[in-house]
Design an enzyme around this catalytic site. Structure first.
Site, PDB file in Angstrom:
ATOM      1  N   THR A 169       0.894  -1.159  -0.182  1.00  0.00           N
ATOM      2  CA  THR A 169       0.018  -0.081  -0.037  1.00  0.00           C
ATOM      3  C   THR A 169       0.863   1.092  -0.019  1.00  0.00           C
ATOM      4  OG1 THR A 169      -1.895  -1.068   1.132  1.00  0.00           O
ATOM      5  CG2 THR A 169      -1.531   1.194   1.662  1.00  0.00           C
ATOM      6  N   GLY A 223      -5.345  -4.432   7.447  1.00  0.00           N
ATOM      7  CA  GLY A 223      -6.548  -3.431   7.414  1.00  0.00           C
ATOM      8  C   GLY A 223      -7.383  -3.738   8.619  1.00  0.00           C
TER       9      GLY A 223
HETATM   10  N1  ASP Z   1      -3.981  -1.569   4.655  1.00  0.00           N
HETATM   11  C1  ASP Z   1      -4.184  -2.414   3.349  1.00  0.00           C
HETATM   12  C2  ASP Z   1      -5.579  -3.168   3.480  1.00  0.00           C
HETATM   13  O1  ASP Z   1      -5.886  -3.964   4.456  1.00  0.00           O
HETATM   14  C3  ASP Z   1      -3.110  -3.108   2.948  1.00  0.00           C
HETATM   15  C4  ASP Z   1      -1.794  -2.784   3.173  1.00  0.00           C
HETATM   16  O2  ASP Z   1      -1.522  -1.829   3.920  1.00  0.00           O
HETATM   17  O3  ASP Z   1      -0.855  -3.464   2.660  1.00  0.00           O
HETATM   18  O4  ASP Z   1      -6.305  -3.163   2.553  1.00  0.00           O
END
Ligand code: ASP
Length: 301
Positions: A169, A223
């Protein structure tokens, strides 16, 4: 004072992918820094830096994102103006290369905060934002990963953060010369996610928050855990309520993520003086920052 910080995900980045992450966060930092140096707004810096990382297939954002259990890309993104507290977000959106731009347009041109799926695409089209084929966003590496995951019985979102499966992300937080703090985050979510699954990234207060009187935060990580502790706003509230500096608040947030819900992830934070800080409890996190008090970029993976 101007200051800018970006991240390209917190996870166990394997050695052979470190360079690509370093290059990706460096070019995002430089794009945002140039805007801020030229007197541009924190919102422009955040949007443009994130667009660059959405275009870079190294990251789990825009092109190159993980695919869901149906083999399709669904993207989440959010952005916030810390001076007006206006914000915009998209969730589970398909056929869009740069979801951060749709999020910004929702913030600036609609009365809403979050649009999902087909509604978000409709809004993008109405506002002249180009759409694309979903296949244009899928890269071979992720198709391969998806095929491999289909032979496993069960693969949870949490599993993604335990091993070497990536979590790239992207996010950015900027302080501009007018004292505005803006923050944004963009993601393809987790590998093989259930269709329609929404993580923390498009949820204001969870994955992103900015208040020009306190600071700005962008998160990455598991997340489902980040949502439960409302991580971005928790870090901001800690700074506001206790007067803690942003490094202490960032560490507090990550410790709370771990102790309350056994979560893994990372945060980038700026305060009103533009002091940058990072905390994470994954093996690695890609990040880059610069402030007008420094004469070189800091790039760390
Ligand atoms: N936080 C993001 C999600 O859960 C994934 C990530 O940060 O890599 O969609």
């Amino acid at each position: 004072m101007i200051s800018f910080i970006v991240h390209g995900g917190a996870w166990n980045i394997p050695n052979d992918m470190i360079d690509a992450h370093r290059v990706g966060v460096t070019s995002a930092l430089r794009i945002g820094w140039k805007i801020l140096e030229g007197g541009g707004s924190a919102i422009d810096a955040v949007e443009q830096a994130i667009r660059t990382m959405e275009e870079n297939p190294t990251f789990d954002a825009g092109r190159g994102s993980f695919v869901n259990a149906m083999g399709e890309i669904e993207l989440d993104a959010s952005i916030m103006n810390g001076t007006t507290l206006r914000c915009g977000a998209v969730a589970s959106v398909q056929n869009i290369r740069n979801p951060i731009t749709v999020a910004r347009t929702i913030m600036e041109k609609s009365e809403n905060v979050l649009l999902t799926g087909l509604g978000a695409v409709r809004f993008a089209k109405e506002n002249g934002i180009p759409t694309c084929k979903n296949d244009d966003l899928i890269v071979g590496r992720e198709l391969q990963r998806w095929k491999q995951l289909q032979v496993q019985k069960r693969f949870s979102a949490k599993d993604a953060f335990k091993g070497t499966v990536p979590s790239d992300t992207v996010g950015a937080v900027a302080l501009d010369a007018n004292g505005m703090i803006a923050a944004g985050t963009s993601t393809g979510g987790t590998p093989n996610k259930y269709p329609g699954r929404v993580g923390d990234s498009p949820l204001i207060g969870c994955g992103t928050y900015a208040d020009s009187g306190i600071g700005g935060v962008s998160c990455t990580g598991y997340g489902e855990a980040i949502i439960k502790v409302v991580l971005a706003k928790t870090v901001i509230d800690y700074m506001e309520m206790t007067g803690a500096d942003c490094a202490t608040a960032a560490t507090y947030g990550i410790n709370r993520l771990k102790s309350k819900v056994d979560g893994l992830g990372g945060v980038i934070v700026l305060d009103t003086q533009g002091r940058p800080s990072v905390a994470f409890n994954t093996p690695r996190m890609a990040r880059a920052y610069r402030t007008s008090a420094m004469n070189a970029d800091v790039i760390e993976v």
